[in-house]
Design an enzyme around this catalytic site. Structure first.
Site: not given
Ligand SMILES: *[C@@H]1O[C@H](CO)[C@@H](O)[C@H](O)[C@H]1NC(C)=O
Ligand SMILES: *[C@@H]1O[C@H](CO)[C@@H](O)[C@H](O)[C@H]1NC(C)=O
Ligand SMILES: *[C@@H]1O[C@H](CO)[C@@H](O)[C@H](O)[C@H]1NC(C)=O
Ligand SMILES: *[C@@H]1O[C@H](CO)[C@@H](O)[C@H](O)[C@H]1NC(C)=O
Ligand SMILES: *[C@@H]1O[C@H](CO)[C@@H](O)[C@H](O)[C@H]1NC(C)=O
Ligand SMILES: *[C@@H]1O[C@H](CO)[C@@H](O)[C@H](O)[C@H]1NC(C)=O
Length: 471
Positions: A71, A263
């Protein structure tokens, strides 16, 4: 996950559920050509579309094996520290001789989903990541969570690769990547190559590669870069968007309200409401000739569309182009094909392949998730504060332009104004009103009145003096 990245994961699970309940619209099916990942490559990221990309980790002494969601939208390393119905395993710190309790609790809230846990420290090793070594790392042991885990996703925690400014509790933990680069063995950069969904027999999987340090293997050197505006999220500046050949006619600041981030923990392309509406309107317009028409619920992301072999629906969908700033007055474009933003629905049907829309509305700003990253090699060059992009050899065929000279992008930068702050405060107040008793409502109204009106009349009055409400 952005502090927001779970959204996509969740959304898709919900979508699958909804889909089961809905009649399926059947369309016909074009030759779908994604370039499958080369089976001979040592891929170190795996997963199921919509559930994120994970990599293997070993924690503790003796090592306990897990998978962590990779992430770039958060900065904590967190691992399941207690059983949960959607998990096949969890980390048992009592079984690790190298575990150290840091005596603090920690909480993380993503856009959707959250967890609470306890801070500890233990030996962490990612055996599949080149240029890494076992490293004593701060970690959170998740003891309770809400909408965080994804059933059958095969990951039990998360490795946040963003900057220390996002780590929780603030100032108390050193992110794993910061710890690694502090030892000076590894350059302060990493590259992510996501290959997107591909069919393996009757299941759809995805693969990718995370390269730690400056050696990005088979990835070409970045052909274009965008500056990281601030070291917290990987924040960039979007200066325009086009659907097919149509450039959206909206002020560019809307793209970056309140920020635009890269992201890997988010699957979809998430867009601020105004942008989302404009994109959807244009997409509908350009696909309006499709027969039969695309169902209404397809556009809300809650219905899949399916194609039979030998039809040509793909060609009805336009490419989408995102323009990213390269400097104050130059930019480049990333052009993604329909195959990037139409994502496989997980329940494989007999009627052909089914797809859901991988674009959704956001209330936190633009999130360039896997929909944009798949088909590219993306270099998070923290040392030079840039994000570099190169066309990858796997995944959907994404095109990068060269750098072009444009106007001054300063008008694209979102600057939170005090009035916005007050507007936000007023929304919060409005949200609370329903809960408050009548005298408190009156006090709140008085507070809101003073906050809004007094500062405009007299800028010297400090904002948000909350003791005004204690009447
Ligand atoms: C998770 O998925 C499995 C099988 O796919 C199912 O049996 C189980 O009930 C699911 N668990 C939850 C909590 O949804
Ligand atoms: C890494 O390099 C920096 C700057 O060159 C230096 O200050 C630091 O002591 C080095 N750290 C280690 C562990 O060698
Ligand atoms: C998927 O394929 C395997 C063998 O390749 C088969 O055993 C299994 O039943 C199939 N599953 C579905 C849902 O078709
Ligand atoms: C979309 O982009 C691809 C690759 O750049 C290109 O070949 C194709 O013609 C484009 N499609 C449309 C409808 O413009
Ligand atoms: C870009 O704009 C910022 C803010 O106005 C300025 O500080 C910076 O020097 C500019 N950069 C270049 C390369 O002109
Ligand atoms: C862009 O502007 C720079 C100077 O500002 C100039 O050197 C360069 O040639 C220009 N590039 C293009 C493609 O016009």
């Amino acid at each position: 996950m952005t502090s927001g990245n779970q959204c996509l994961l969740l959304t898709l699970s919900l979508v699958s559920l909804l889909l089961c309940l809905q009649a399926r619209f059947v369309f016909s099916h074009p030759p779908v050509t994604t370039r499958p990942p080369d089976a001979a490559q040592p891929w170190n990221l795996h997963g199921t579309p919509g559930d994120g990309y994970y990599t293997e980790v070993q924690i503790g002494t003796p090592p306990q094996k897990f998978n962590l969601l990779v992430d770039t939208g958060s900065s904590n390393l967190a691992i399941a520290g207690a059983p949960h119905e959607e998990l096949e395993s969890f980390y048992v710190h009592q079984s690790s001789s190298s575990y150290v309790d840091l005596g603090k609790d920690v909480e993380m809230v993503y856009t959707q989903g959250s967890w609470r846990g306890h801070l500890g420290r233990d030996l962490v090793w990612f055996p599949k990541l080149q240029n890494t070594e076992p490293l004593v790392t701060d970690l959170a042991l998740i003891t309770s969570s809400n909408n965080f885990y994804v059933n059958n996703s095969h990951w039990q925690g998360i490795i946040g690769l963003a900057f220390a400014a996002l780590s929780q509790p603030k100032g108390d933990v050193v992110p794993w990547f910061d710890g690694l680069t502090a030892k000076n063995h590894t350059a302060n950069t990493f590259t992510i190559q996501l290959c997107g969904p591909f069919r393996q027999g009757n299941v759809t999987r995805h693969q990718g590669k995370l390269y730690i340090g400056s050696d990005a293997g088979d990835c070409p050197a970045p052909s274009v870069t965008s500056p990281i505006r601030r070291p917290w999220f990987y924040e960039v500046l979007v200066v325009a968007m086009a659907i097919g050949k149509t450039v959206l006619d909206i002020p560019c600041v809307k793209y970056n309200t309140a920020s635009s981030i890269v992201d890997s923990g988010t699957s979809n392309l998430r867009l601020p409401s105004k942008v989302f509406k404009a994109v959807l309107a244009e997409l509908r317009k350009q696909t309006s000739a499709t027969e039969p028409p695309l169902p209404e619920d397809f556009w809300s992301g809650s219905e899949e569309i399916c194609w039979q072999p030998d039809h040509e629906v793909w060609t009805a969908f336009p490419n989408i182009t995102v323009h990213l700033a390269h400097s104050n007055n130059s930019a480049f474009t990333i052009t993604i094909p329909p195959l990037s933003y139409l994502r496989p629905a997980l329940d494989v049907s007999e009627t052909g392949d089914c797809w859901v829309l991988g674009i959704e509305e956001s209330h936190t700003g633009t999130v360039l998730g896997a929909v944009i990253l798949e088909g590219l090699c993306v270099t998070f060059d923290r040392a030079h504060a840039t994000i570099g992009f190169a066309e990858s050899s796997c995944g959907p065929t994404v095109k990068l332009s060269s750098i072009y000279n444009g106007s001054d992008w300063h008008s694209c930068v979102y600057i939170p104004s005090t009035v916005d702050g007050l507007t936000l405060a007023s929304y919060i107040m409005l949200g609370l009103l329903g809960l408050l008793s009548v005298p408190l409502v009156l006090a709140a109204l008085r507070w809101a009145w003073r906050s809004f009106v007094v500062p405009r009349l007299n800028p010297e009055v400090p904002f948000l003096t909350l003791d005004e409400t204690n009447t």
